[in-house]
Design an enzyme around this catalytic site. Structure first.
Site, PDB file in Angstrom:
ATOM      1  N   LYS A  80       2.772   3.038   4.194  1.00 10.23           N
ATOM      2  CA  LYS A  80       3.679   1.890   3.964  1.00 10.23           C
ATOM      3  C   LYS A  80       4.643   1.668   5.115  1.00 10.23           C
ATOM      4  CE  LYS A  80       4.723   5.677   1.748  1.00 10.23           C
ATOM      5  NZ  LYS A  80       4.211   6.593   0.774  1.00 10.23           N
TER       6      LYS A  80
ATOM      7  N   GLY B 134       3.437  17.879  -3.346  1.00  6.44           N
ATOM      8  CA  GLY B 134       2.796  16.920  -2.432  1.00  6.44           C
ATOM      9  C   GLY B 134       3.161  15.472  -2.718  1.00  6.44           C
TER      10      GLY B 134
ATOM     11  N   GLU C  70       7.482  12.382   1.023  1.00  2.00           N
ATOM     12  CA  GLU C  70       7.128  12.098   2.415  1.00  2.00           C
ATOM     13  C   GLU C  70       7.451  13.334   3.254  1.00  2.00           C
ATOM     14  OE1 GLU C  70       5.756   8.895   3.350  1.00  2.00           O
ATOM     15  OE2 GLU C  70       5.612   9.112   1.191  1.00  2.00           O
TER      16      GLU C  70
ATOM     17  N   LYS D 248       7.591  -0.475  -0.050  1.00  2.00           N
ATOM     18  CA  LYS D 248       6.543  -0.897  -0.990  1.00  2.00           C
ATOM     19  C   LYS D 248       6.818  -2.296  -1.533  1.00  2.00           C
ATOM     20  CE  LYS D 248       5.330   3.854  -2.096  1.00  2.00           C
ATOM     21  NZ  LYS D 248       5.705   5.041  -2.879  1.00  2.00           N
TER      22      LYS D 248
ATOM     23  N   GLY E  50       0.713  11.837  -4.695  1.00  2.65           N
ATOM     24  CA  GLY E  50      -0.116  13.038  -4.810  1.00  2.65           C
ATOM     25  C   GLY E  50      -1.488  12.817  -4.192  1.00  2.65           C
TER      26      GLY E  50
HETATM   27  N1  HSE Z   1       6.412   9.739  -1.213  1.00  5.23           N
HETATM   28  C1  HSE Z   1       5.714   8.722  -1.939  1.00  5.23           C
HETATM   29  C2  HSE Z   1       6.185   8.730  -3.378  1.00  5.23           C
HETATM   30  C3  HSE Z   1       4.247   8.953  -1.837  1.00  5.23           C
HETATM   31  O1  HSE Z   1       6.797   9.719  -3.782  1.00  5.23           O
HETATM   32  O2  HSE Z   1       5.967   7.759  -4.097  1.00  5.23           O
HETATM   33  C4  HSE Z   1       3.385   7.865  -2.420  1.00  5.23           C
HETATM   34  O3  HSE Z   1       3.606   6.643  -1.784  1.00  5.23           O
END
Ligand code: HSE
Length: 382
Positions: free
Chosen positions: A87, A169, A172, A187, A284
């Protein structure tokens, strides 16, 4: 179609493994930056991929704007279809990449960049062709939703909740983007670009959850509210676009309260369709990899673009909406906000503002912080 994968981290491994089993797709070379993890069919330069005539598409899951942009540009110029979960890349360079894709006829799809496994941008890009999209957004960051849920439902502290989201996971590489609301903002920028042909790059507002304390969580809970981080976008009455991110408080029973852990809830309001809600894991390995694979399958079916030829960068206007805000701040600063009600104890004030636009509330918070006042605020939602 053979697919080269750029990046072999949390999502890259998932994409590679899914490619082995997907209909009509097969894994190709994997570009890994020097010094980074080992990978099957490992290559270390983008030239090895763009000059390989057997590679039909490139899936980028490395994150960051550079070198991802240079790699994307090289792939598109070489006529390789390009799909990405990145993104930051699309928010910063989406218009340039769209132009490169149009020139070469290659596909440029990025539904994995918003909502993890939730097919939000995919559906939005179809719905916008036949319906008027009045508003869009929702819970679009898995890390902060996981943290808010852990802090409010399980009474976990902020540091532990963040460490867990990183271990799982979801976060970021630099989780500041998650907790500051920047990831969710990127987003909503993409969603506006898909729905409205405007990629808002100015006038944006993001308030995250970094300023929320355990005491805030306990106070909101005691009043029957659940806090969620919401990304909101839509059309103002004058046709301009709004786009911002801020915490929002919901009363028990609101659908947002049932969005737990790393789940996302993405929504759009169509003039004819009404409210459409999509829910699923927003972060994830496997959810995000599944969205990359979905885009690749769409490429096989002939889909080429999520951004229309007329899509341009523009400015957001967040001054036309109005809502009440809950604010916790030092009592000495309370008079700087117009309030409906205010309780003060031990030098801290907790107040509910009179109706304010997001632009006015975010500006007031900036001024109070600049003057040394620490505060947390959240819009009062449904
Ligand atoms: N770091 C982002 C989140 C990953 O936690 O939504 C998915 O875009």
């Amino acid at each position: 179609m053979k697919v080269a994968v750029l990046g072999y981290g949390v999502v890259g491994v998932g994409v590679y493994e899914m490619l082995k089993k997907a209909e009509g797709l097969e894994p190709g070379p994997v570009l890994v930056r020097p010094g980074k993890a080992d990978a099957p069919f490992k290559v270390t330069s983008i030239e090895q991929i763009v000059s390989d005539p057997t590679v039909g598409a490139v899936a980028e899951v490395m994150g960051g704007v550079s070198p991802a942009f240079e790699y994307a540009a090289a792939a598109l110029k070489a006529g390789k279809h390009f799909v990405t979960s990145n993104k930051a890349l699309v928010a910063a360079k989406g218009i340039e990449l769209k132009a490169l894709a149009e020139e070469s006829g290659a596909a440029f799809l990025f539904s994995a960049a918003c909502g993890g496994g939730v097919p939000f941008l995919h559906n939005l890009s179809i719905a916008r062709k036949s319906d008027e999209i009045r508003s869009l957004g929702g819970i679009l960051n898995g890390t902060t939703n996981y943290m808010l849920d852990a802090m409010q439902r399980l009474d976990m502290d902020y540091g532990q909740a963040l460490a867990d989201a990183q271990r799982l996971g979801y976060a970021e590489a630099d989780p500041t983007a998650d907790v500051s609301g920047l990831d969710a903002l990127r987003k909503i920028m993409l969603a506006c670009a898909v729905a409205y042909d405007v990629l808002p790059t100015e006038g944006l507002l993001n308030e995250g959850i970094e300023n929320m304390t355990a005491a805030d969580a306990a106070h909101m809970k005691s009043r029957g509210y659940t806090c969620r981080l919401l990304a909101q976008g839509g059309r103002n009455p004058d046709g301009s676009v709004y786009a911002f991110v801020e915490p929002v408080l919901f009363r028990a029973g609101a659908p947002e309260c049932s969005v737990l852990e790393n789940y996302n809830m993405a929504k759009y309001e169509g003039a004819c369709a009404g409210s459409i809600v999509l829910m699923g894991q927003g972060a994830g390995r496997w959810p995000t990899a599944s969205a990359v694979l979905r885009d690749l399958s769409c490429v096989l079916q002939g889909d080429r673009a999520m951004l229309q030829p007329g899509c341009k960068a523009g400015a957001a206007d967040n001054s036309a909406l109005s809502r009440l805000y809950y604010v916790r701040l030092p009592e000495a600063f309370a008079a700087r906000l117009p309030s409906e009600s205010c309780e003060a104890e031990d030098g801290l004030a907790r107040l509910v503002t009179k109706p304010l636009s997001p632009a006015a509330m975010h500006a007031a918070a900036k001024e109070i912080r600049a003057a040394g006042g620490e505060l947390f605020f959240a819009a009062i939602g449904g």
